[in-house]
Structure formats: C-alpha cells, structure tokens
Design a protein around this motif. Structure first.
Motif, short mmCIF file in Angstrom:
data_model
loop_
_atom_site.label_atom_id
_atom_site.label_comp_id
_atom_site.label_asym_id
_atom_site.label_seq_id
_atom_site.Cartn_x
_atom_site.Cartn_y
_atom_site.Cartn_z
N ALA A 87 38.75 40.47 26.70
CA ALA A 87 39.18 39.87 27.97
C ALA A 87 38.88 38.38 28.00
CB ALA A 87 38.56 40.53 29.19
N ALA B 123 40.72 33.31 26.86
CA ALA B 123 40.70 32.95 28.29
C ALA B 123 40.72 31.43 28.40
CB ALA B 123 39.46 33.52 28.96
N TRP C 192 35.70 47.67 32.96
CA TRP C 192 34.90 46.80 33.82
C TRP C 192 33.58 46.52 33.12
CZ3 TRP C 192 34.07 51.89 33.64
CH2 TRP C 192 32.76 52.35 33.78
N LEU D 11 33.33 41.92 36.01
CA LEU D 11 34.61 41.68 35.35
C LEU D 11 35.41 42.98 35.40
CD1 LEU D 11 33.62 39.98 31.94
CD2 LEU D 11 34.01 38.90 34.13
N HIS D 12 36.67 42.88 35.78
CA HIS D 12 37.57 44.03 35.70
C HIS D 12 38.82 43.53 34.99
CE1 HIS D 12 35.49 46.75 38.59
NE2 HIS D 12 34.97 45.60 38.96
N TYR D 13 39.20 44.22 33.95
CA TYR D 13 40.34 43.76 33.14
C TYR D 13 41.36 44.89 33.05
CZ TYR D 13 42.97 42.24 29.02
OH TYR D 13 43.96 41.87 28.15
N SER E 160 40.77 35.28 39.72
CA SER E 160 41.42 36.12 38.72
C SER E 160 42.17 35.26 37.72
CB SER E 160 42.40 37.09 39.38
OG SER E 160 43.47 36.37 39.92
N LEU F 32 42.53 39.64 34.59
CA LEU F 32 41.07 39.71 34.60
C LEU F 32 40.60 39.30 35.98
CD1 LEU F 32 38.26 39.85 33.22
CD2 LEU F 32 38.58 37.44 32.59
#
Ligand SMILES: Cc1cc2nc3c(=O)[nH]c(=O)nc-3n(C[C@H](O)[C@H](O)[C@H](O)COP(=O)(O)OP(=O)(O)OC[C@H]3O[C@@H](n4cnc5c(N)ncnc54)[C@H](O)[C@@H]3O)c2cc1C
Length: 415
Positions: free
Chosen positions: A174, A178, A314, A322-324, A375, A388
C-alpha cells in the motif's frame, strides 16, 4: 448434491477455522478432522502484533471457538503428504471425501552469522510470547522490514520503552509507490514515537551483538526482529498431485479447486485464478483468508462459487490506521484527499475522469494533515484501481463499491 461423509482441513489458522465454521453453519453434519502443526486450537493472528505484544492477558481467540463445532482436532500434528482420498500425517493417514488445504505461511528468516542468535520472528502465539519478554525498557531493538508487521512491532516496542530502529529496503504494501507527501507523513509517525527509520537499506544477517547492514556494515542491537514477510508452508506438498506455483503457493482454479478430486485450498497459501485481474493471485491478509475458506467450504457442499475478491487489508501502526482496498501498480496516478472529500467515493472515481491527479509525481493536491484523516486514490486510464484510507476507516465501504464496479472483468479495466 450429496454431502461428503468426511472432510479433512489441514491448517488450524483463520482459513482452516473458517472452513470448519462455514461447513457447520451450512448444516454439514459429517465428520470433520482438523490437522494442525501448532499446539494450540486456532487463534487470531492480527492481535499478536497489535494487542498481545503490549498486553500479556489478551486472548486472541477466534469466534466461534472450535470446541462448539464438533471437530476432531489434532494439534501438534503436521500433514506430510496428500493423495487421492487421504491426508498423510506424522501420526498416520486420515481419509477424506473432501479436503481444504490451509497451511498458511511461515515467517521468512534472516540468515544468522557465525555465533549469532537467530532473529526473532512474529507469526505464531509462541513467537509473540517470546518477543514480548524481550521488549524490556531501554533495550536496543532493531526491526528488519518496514512493512505492516515491522511497523506494528515498532509501535509495541516503543510503547514498552525500548530504543527502536526500523530498517528496510522499502515501505510495505500500500505504501509502495505512494506519493511522497504520504511517505513524509509516515516518516513523521515514526519520528513522533522516537523510532529511527531507515529506508533503502537491507539487514543482511544477524551477528552476535547486532546485525550487518547492506550499506553501513555492523550495527549493534540487543534484540533483532525479522519482519521480512513469509513463505507458503507447502514444502510437504511437493511431488504430490497438488500443483504449486514457482513461489510455492497452491495453484487452484477460480473455484479454489486443486487437481486432486475434492481437494480445495484457501488462505495465505493459495494462488487462485482471478478473472477480475486476469492473473493468478495470492493475498496474505485476514479477509482473504476468511472469505476464501468460506467459498471453499460452500463449494465442497455443492455450491459452484467463483472466488474473485477485491484485495483488502487494514493495519494499526504508530497511532494511525491504514485501510487499503484494490490493487495498484507503481505507474498508477495517485491523488490525495482529506477524508471529508475523499476520492474513495466522490464523483471523480469510476466515471472515467481522474480528477486532479497531481500526486503521482509526489505533489499532494491537498494536505495530509486533515484531522479526520485522508485518503489516496490510485487511477489508471481514469479508472480507480485502489484506495488507501489513513485514519479514515469510514471510507472503506464506499471505496469497495466504487472499486468493485470499476474492476469487473467485463469492463476489462484496471488489469
Ligand atoms: C502478527 C500478524 C499480524 C497480522 N495483522 C493483520 C492485519 O492487521 N490485517 C490483515 O488483513 N491481516 C493481518 N495478518 C495476516 C492474517 O493474520 C493472515 O492473512 C491469516 O492469519 C492467514 O490465515 P491462514 O489460515 O491462511 O494461515 P495461518 O494463520 O498461517 O494458519 C495456517 C496454519 O496451518 C498450520 N500448518 C502449516 N503447515 C502445516 C502442515 N503441514 N500440517 C498441519 N498444519 C500446518 C500452521 O501451523 C498454522 O497453524 C497478520 C498476520 C500476522 C502474523
């Protein structure tokens, strides 16, 4: 469709447990045998790094507990082979009409130099209990790997009063590819907790008093933790009628079927054919382990469900969540938004226009310091490929819907 008389589940992790729970919740009344290498009944792994390293009293039980599911549970027993109709174990063979192979991963190890103790790893309850005992205030803890588990162990070690350093060649899933603004913010999280972070360096091996680094040589450490990923625990399947891919994952079709009649695979160790992405995929995350096991169990009972999820995970690290969702490539364009206007579900996602996609070159359109989180949305050809959500778990549901629609195979998108 008649149900099988006997089902064998190999592996007592989340996937194995979920397969059993699903069989029973679907009304299966036949014999279930679970063969698992660990001495414990199935338990949940995410709390090992999030709760158990800090709270010795935490019990990482899975719900429902296996004792209610009428299973012949054989702990501390490894499967050593499989052939048509029987799983071979260290203590004898177990016949089956259907089987679920869910052996998961084993932690990858760091080489140990002459006279050096092996680095600690974190995959099992036993690993967590041993590591927790080492997290003593003032100790110099070096963590190899800046992925999810490395960051979570760093969080616990810093909270325990250790002096903590994290060293890795890159950030983990993730966060790879980035935008620079995101990575700067993440670096800040480490700094706020007093954790030293070095990206771009590998730990080569442990030494009696520390580690050898790929760039600066020796670095002292009292405790070394290898958080460098895992490998499928499938060597026992080599030479059997189950096909392993080059990395050792169990190859299945989109129904999670192996070539052996009645034998399915699920969890971290499976590589299945994804129509959504047009590739053979594997994932090493909680939701995948649970959902693939549900599909395998239902297919054993006569369903004909394909398995084709949106990847999702997560992590809680350094005081942030973090949640992807989805799957992005390094070349996708990244766009940062504050959570209130997050692109996870706004009008730019999925309608063919990428919006203000400036962040792929490292420039954040909006700040990354919004109090209610933010996000990152990745797009390719104007379609969203992944989201993300940072400190903004409420974005996940919308993101899933948008990404699910955008990555349906018939659209030929986001491959
Ligand atoms: C510390 C930690 C934190 C995590 N945190 C998150 C998170 O925050 N979010 C997230 O999405 N995911 C997280 N995960 C990943 C998630 O826990 C895994 O994806 C999930 O546990 C995989 O389940 P599994 O059943 O496929 O494999 P496992 O849980 O690895 O279970 C496999 C079982 O099979 C047994 N086994 C192996 N070989 C044999 C054999 N030959 N015979 C018999 N038994 C065998 C193993 O001993 C093990 O008990 C985390 C993992 C760890 C280790």
């Amino acid at each position: 469709m008649t149900h099988p008389d006997a089902v064998v589940v190999v592996g007592g992790g989340l996937a194995g447990h979920t397969a059993v729970a699903t069989l029973r919740s679907c009304g299966y009344q036949g014999r279930i045998t679970m063969v698992t290498r660990e001495p414990e009944a199935p338990y949940d792994r995410p709390p090992l790094s999030k709760e158990l390293l800090s709270d010795a009293s935490f019990e990482p039980a899975l719900n429902p507990r296996l004792d209610y599911l009428d299973v012949d549970l054989r702990t501390a027993t490894a499967a050593v082979g499989i052939r048509r109709g029987e799983v071979l174990t260290e203590t004898g063979s177990v016949p089956f009409d259907a089987a679920v192979l869910a052996p998961g991963l084993r932690a990858r190890r760091l080489p140990a130099g002459p006279g050096a103790p092996p680095a600690r790893v974190l995959r099992t309850l036993d690993d967590a209990v041993r590591l927790r005992a080492e997290l003593v205030p003032g100790r110099n803890v070096l963590i190899a790997g800046a992925g999810l588990i490395g960051a979570e162990v760093a969080t616990a070690a810093a909270a325990a009063g250790c002096r903590v350093a994290v060293v890795g060649p890159e950030f983990g899933p993730a966060l790879d590819a980035a935008p620079a603004a995101v990575l700067d913010a993440v670096r800040g999280w480490y700094g706020e907790r007093g954790v030293e972070l070095t990206i771009g360096t590998r730990v080569l091996e442990t030494t009696p008093a520390g580690v050898l680094l790929s760039d600066t040589g020796f670095r002292p450490a009292d405790v070394v933790v290898a958080a460098i990923g895992g490998e499928p625990a499938t060597s026992w399947l080599r030479g059997m009628q189950v096909v392993l891919d080059p990395a050792g994952f169990i190859s299945t079709d989109e129904y999670l079927r192996t070539p052996l009649p009645g034998v399915y695979a699920a969890g971290d160790a499976v590589a299945w054919r994804s129509s959504r992405y047009g590739v053979d995929m594997h994932l090493e995350h909680w939701h995948h382990a649970a959902e693939s096991a549900q599909v395998a169990a239902r297919n054993i009972l006569g369903s004909a469900e394909t398995y084709d999820p949106l990847p999702y995970f997560w992590s809680h690290q350094l005081g942030h969540s973090l949640h992807y969702v989805g799957r992005h490539d390094p070349g996708d364009t990244a766009d940062i938004s504050p959570a209130e206007t997050g692109t996870a579900g706004n009008s730019t996602a999925g309608n063919g226009t990428a919006g203000n996609s400036t962040a792929g070159n490292g420039t954040a359109r909006n700040g990354t310091d919004a109090r209610s989180g933010w996000s990152v949305t990745w797009t390719r050809g104007g379609r969203p490929t992944a989201v993300l959500a940072i400190d903004a778990p409420h974005l996940v549901r919308r993101a899933r819907k948008v990404l699910d629609a955008a990555t349906q195979p018939e659209l030929g998108a986001a491959r």
